[in-house]
Design a protein around this motif. Structure first.
Motif, PDB file in Angstrom:
ATOM      1  N   SER A 155      69.738 -16.781  13.990  1.00 29.24           N
ATOM      2  CA  SER A 155      70.646 -17.797  13.452  1.00 29.24           C
ATOM      3  C   SER A 155      71.685 -17.183  12.525  1.00 29.24           C
ATOM      4  CB  SER A 155      69.844 -18.867  12.703  1.00 29.24           C
ATOM      5  OG  SER A 155      68.936 -19.533  13.562  1.00 29.24           O
ATOM      6  N   ALA A 156      71.351 -16.086  11.870  1.00 28.44           N
ATOM      7  CA  ALA A 156      72.308 -15.441  10.971  1.00 28.44           C
ATOM      8  C   ALA A 156      73.525 -14.925  11.721  1.00 28.44           C
ATOM      9  CB  ALA A 156      71.642 -14.292  10.221  1.00 28.44           C
ATOM     10  N   PHE A 157      73.401 -14.718  13.028  1.00 30.25           N
ATOM     11  CA  PHE A 157      74.525 -14.253  13.830  1.00 30.25           C
ATOM     12  C   PHE A 157      75.197 -15.392  14.587  1.00 30.25           C
ATOM     13  CE2 PHE A 157      71.984 -10.487  13.152  1.00 30.25           C
ATOM     14  CZ  PHE A 157      72.925  -9.530  12.870  1.00 30.25           C
ATOM     15  N   GLY A 158      74.800 -16.629  14.290  1.00 31.90           N
ATOM     16  CA  GLY A 158      75.463 -17.774  14.895  1.00 31.90           C
ATOM     17  C   GLY A 158      74.927 -18.172  16.252  1.00 31.90           C
ATOM     18  N   TYR A 159      73.714 -17.768  16.601  1.00 29.13           N
ATOM     19  CA  TYR A 159      73.131 -18.097  17.903  1.00 29.13           C
ATOM     20  C   TYR A 159      71.848 -18.898  17.717  1.00 29.13           C
ATOM     21  CZ  TYR A 159      76.318 -14.437  19.497  1.00 29.13           C
ATOM     22  OH  TYR A 159      77.428 -13.667  19.732  1.00 29.13           O
ATOM     23  N   ASP A 160      71.429 -19.555  18.781  1.00 28.98           N
ATOM     24  CA  ASP A 160      70.197 -20.327  18.785  1.00 28.98           C
ATOM     25  C   ASP A 160      69.088 -19.467  19.384  1.00 28.98           C
ATOM     26  OD1 ASP A 160      68.225 -22.179  18.773  1.00 28.98           O
ATOM     27  OD2 ASP A 160      69.216 -23.628  20.067  1.00 28.98           O
ATOM     28  N   ALA A 161      67.966 -19.374  18.690  1.00 26.36           N
ATOM     29  CA  ALA A 161      66.868 -18.522  19.152  1.00 26.36           C
ATOM     30  C   ALA A 161      66.329 -18.983  20.503  1.00 26.36           C
ATOM     31  CB  ALA A 161      65.749 -18.504  18.113  1.00 26.36           C
ATOM     32  N   GLU A 162      66.277 -20.287  20.742  1.00 22.97           N
ATOM     33  CA  GLU A 162      65.767 -20.776  22.029  1.00 22.97           C
ATOM     34  C   GLU A 162      66.692 -20.358  23.175  1.00 22.97           C
ATOM     35  OE1 GLU A 162      65.217 -24.932  21.709  1.00 22.97           O
ATOM     36  OE2 GLU A 162      63.624 -24.802  20.201  1.00 22.97           O
ATOM     37  N   ASP A 163      67.996 -20.409  22.950  1.00 25.61           N
ATOM     38  CA  ASP A 163      68.926 -19.956  23.992  1.00 25.61           C
ATOM     39  C   ASP A 163      68.773 -18.464  24.254  1.00 25.61           C
ATOM     40  OD1 ASP A 163      69.901 -22.527  24.162  1.00 25.61           O
ATOM     41  OD2 ASP A 163      71.603 -22.159  22.818  1.00 25.61           O
ATOM     42  N   ILE A 164      68.610 -17.681  23.189  1.00 28.32           N
ATOM     43  CA  ILE A 164      68.441 -16.233  23.355  1.00 28.32           C
ATOM     44  C   ILE A 164      67.166 -15.926  24.126  1.00 28.32           C
ATOM     45  CG2 ILE A 164      68.079 -14.071  22.127  1.00 28.32           C
ATOM     46  CD1 ILE A 164      70.921 -15.029  21.984  1.00 28.32           C
ATOM     47  N   ASP A 165      66.071 -16.635  23.809  1.00 26.28           N
ATOM     48  CA  ASP A 165      64.801 -16.386  24.511  1.00 26.28           C
ATOM     49  C   ASP A 165      64.921 -16.745  25.991  1.00 26.28           C
ATOM     50  OD1 ASP A 165      63.706 -15.521  22.164  1.00 26.28           O
ATOM     51  OD2 ASP A 165      62.742 -17.428  21.674  1.00 26.28           O
ATOM     52  N   ARG A 166      65.589 -17.853  26.291  1.00 27.16           N
ATOM     53  CA  ARG A 166      65.776 -18.222  27.705  1.00 27.16           C
ATOM     54  C   ARG A 166      66.635 -17.189  28.431  1.00 27.16           C
ATOM     55  NH1 ARG A 166      65.806 -23.692  25.673  1.00 27.16           N
ATOM     56  NH2 ARG A 166      68.038 -23.512  25.236  1.00 27.16           N
ATOM     57  N   GLU A 167      67.650 -16.682  27.783  1.00 22.38           N
ATOM     58  CA  GLU A 167      68.491 -15.665  28.412  1.00 22.38           C
ATOM     59  C   GLU A 167      67.715 -14.379  28.649  1.00 22.38           C
ATOM     60  OE1 GLU A 167      71.893 -15.154  25.979  1.00 22.38           O
ATOM     61  OE2 GLU A 167      72.713 -17.160  26.377  1.00 22.38           O
ATOM     62  N   ILE A 168      66.877 -13.976  27.695  1.00 24.19           N
ATOM     63  CA  ILE A 168      66.076 -12.768  27.872  1.00 24.19           C
ATOM     64  C   ILE A 168      65.094 -12.944  29.027  1.00 24.19           C
ATOM     65  CG2 ILE A 168      64.317 -11.303  26.795  1.00 24.19           C
ATOM     66  CD1 ILE A 168      65.687 -11.761  24.132  1.00 24.19           C
ATOM     67  N   ALA A 169      64.448 -14.109  29.084  1.00 18.98           N
ATOM     68  CA  ALA A 169      63.501 -14.355  30.176  1.00 18.98           C
ATOM     69  C   ALA A 169      64.212 -14.352  31.527  1.00 18.98           C
ATOM     70  CB  ALA A 169      62.783 -15.691  29.950  1.00 18.98           C
ATOM     71  N   ALA A 170      65.400 -14.958  31.590  1.00 24.52           N
ATOM     72  CA  ALA A 170      66.151 -14.981  32.845  1.00 24.52           C
ATOM     73  C   ALA A 170      66.600 -13.572  33.238  1.00 24.52           C
ATOM     74  CB  ALA A 170      67.357 -15.907  32.711  1.00 24.52           C
ATOM     75  N   ASP A 171      67.028 -12.770  32.271  1.00 29.38           N
ATOM     76  CA  ASP A 171      67.432 -11.394  32.580  1.00 29.38           C
ATOM     77  C   ASP A 171      66.256 -10.576  33.085  1.00 29.38           C
ATOM     78  OD1 ASP A 171      69.985 -12.000  31.820  1.00 29.38           O
ATOM     79  OD2 ASP A 171      69.820 -11.132  29.809  1.00 29.38           O
ATOM     80  N   ASN A 172      65.083 -10.727  32.438  1.00 34.80           N
ATOM     81  CA  ASN A 172      63.908  -9.971  32.877  1.00 34.80           C
ATOM     82  C   ASN A 172      63.460 -10.392  34.270  1.00 34.80           C
ATOM     83  OD1 ASN A 172      63.863  -8.575  30.448  1.00 34.80           O
ATOM     84  ND2 ASN A 172      62.390  -9.972  29.491  1.00 34.80           N
ATOM     85  N   ALA A 173      63.501 -11.703  34.529  1.00 34.37           N
ATOM     86  CA  ALA A 173      63.101 -12.171  35.864  1.00 34.37           C
ATOM     87  C   ALA A 173      64.065 -11.666  36.935  1.00 34.37           C
ATOM     88  CB  ALA A 173      63.045 -13.702  35.871  1.00 34.37           C
ATOM     89  N   ARG A 174      65.350 -11.676  36.646  1.00 41.56           N
ATOM     90  CA  ARG A 174      66.326 -11.183  37.615  1.00 41.56           C
ATOM     91  C   ARG A 174      66.179  -9.686  37.836  1.00 41.56           C
ATOM     92  NH1 ARG A 174      70.174 -13.311  35.429  1.00 41.56           N
ATOM     93  NH2 ARG A 174      70.993 -11.607  34.165  1.00 41.56           N
ATOM     94  N   ALA A 175      65.907  -8.930  36.762  1.00 40.34           N
ATOM     95  CA  ALA A 175      65.723  -7.483  36.902  1.00 40.34           C
ATOM     96  C   ALA A 175      64.467  -7.171  37.706  1.00 40.34           C
ATOM     97  CB  ALA A 175      65.660  -6.828  35.524  1.00 40.34           C
ATOM     98  N   ASP A 176      63.382  -7.927  37.481  1.00 42.82           N
ATOM     99  CA  ASP A 176      62.146  -7.709  38.237  1.00 42.82           C
ATOM    100  C   ASP A 176      62.347  -8.042  39.709  1.00 42.82           C
ATOM    101  OD1 ASP A 176      60.968  -6.959  35.878  1.00 42.82           O
ATOM    102  OD2 ASP A 176      60.026  -8.915  35.513  1.00 42.82           O
TER     103      ASP A 176
END
Length: 207
Positions: A155-176
């Motif tokens: 949040s200190a960088f102006g982002y939502d933690a839930e959005d970041i977690d969903r993006e990380i999960a989507a990136d990992n799934a796409r990479a796998d």
């Protein structure tokens, strides 16, 4: 009294003379004088001298970081105490009430649970630091020490933690799915475990 302009031919009476003004040189201290004046103006405006003038000749990392921290505290006070409290919250409450009255949103028991429905976390624009590596290392240390949560750090960088977690999960799934391996994925940073050098092979243990 008469003025003189370029190309003027002035006739003088006996005893008259023409003298031109010769103001004293301000000397080398004039830049210091201006710098002090600009610093007074910056202090009255609540900003740093460097932000007012763009002059970075006399700063280092520590001094400019200290100045930015004080400026950002002032900005955060205005963001949360003025913009969020006096503008964003009233607009949000009016929007939620209008949506409930028109049935645009399914809000059961809105009158009794109004405070619950209107609860929202306001995340202002994030800040960029002069030396991001030092700041991120400090954040990692604070998170591992249990002094700061990932959600608060994000949040200190102006982002939502839930959005970041969903993006990380989507990136990992796409990479796998594509069989891609990146160094940025900590799952691929584990070293394979090896058996001790003096342990016998499995066949010898079975015999």
């Amino acid at each position: 009294m008469a003025g003189l302009e370029p190309g003027t031919l002035q006739l003088l009476e006996p005893g008259e003379d023409v003298k031109f003004s010769a103001p004293a040189d301000v000397g080398a201290s004039y830049s210091d004088f201006l710098r002090m004046q600009f610093r007074a103006v910056a202090a009255a405006m609540g900003i740093t001298y460097e932000m007012l003038t763009g002059d970075l000749t006399q700063v280092n990392y520590s001094s400019i970081r200290a100045g930015l921290l004080e400026f950002r505290r002032r900005c955060e006070a205005i963001q949360h105490g003025v913009i969020v409290h006096q503008f964003c919250r009233p607009v949000w409450r009016a929007w939620m009430e209008q949506a409930a009255l028109e049935g645009a949103l399914a809000l059961p028991a809105f009158t009794r649970r109004r405070r619950e429905y209107e609860a929202v976390k306001w995340i202002p624009q994030g800040w960029q630091w002069v030396d991001p590596k030092k700041e991120f290392d400090a954040l990692v240390t604070a998170i591992r020490a249990g002094l700061l949560s990932r959600s608060e750090a994000i949040s200190a960088f102006g982002y939502d933690a839930e959005d970041i977690d969903r993006e990380i999960a989507a990136d990992n799934a796409r990479a796998d799915a594509l069989g891609l391996v990146f160094d940025s994925d900590p799952r691929n940073d584990r070293q394979p475990s090896t058996a001790p050098a003096d342990s016998p092979p499995p066949d010898a243990q079975e015999n």
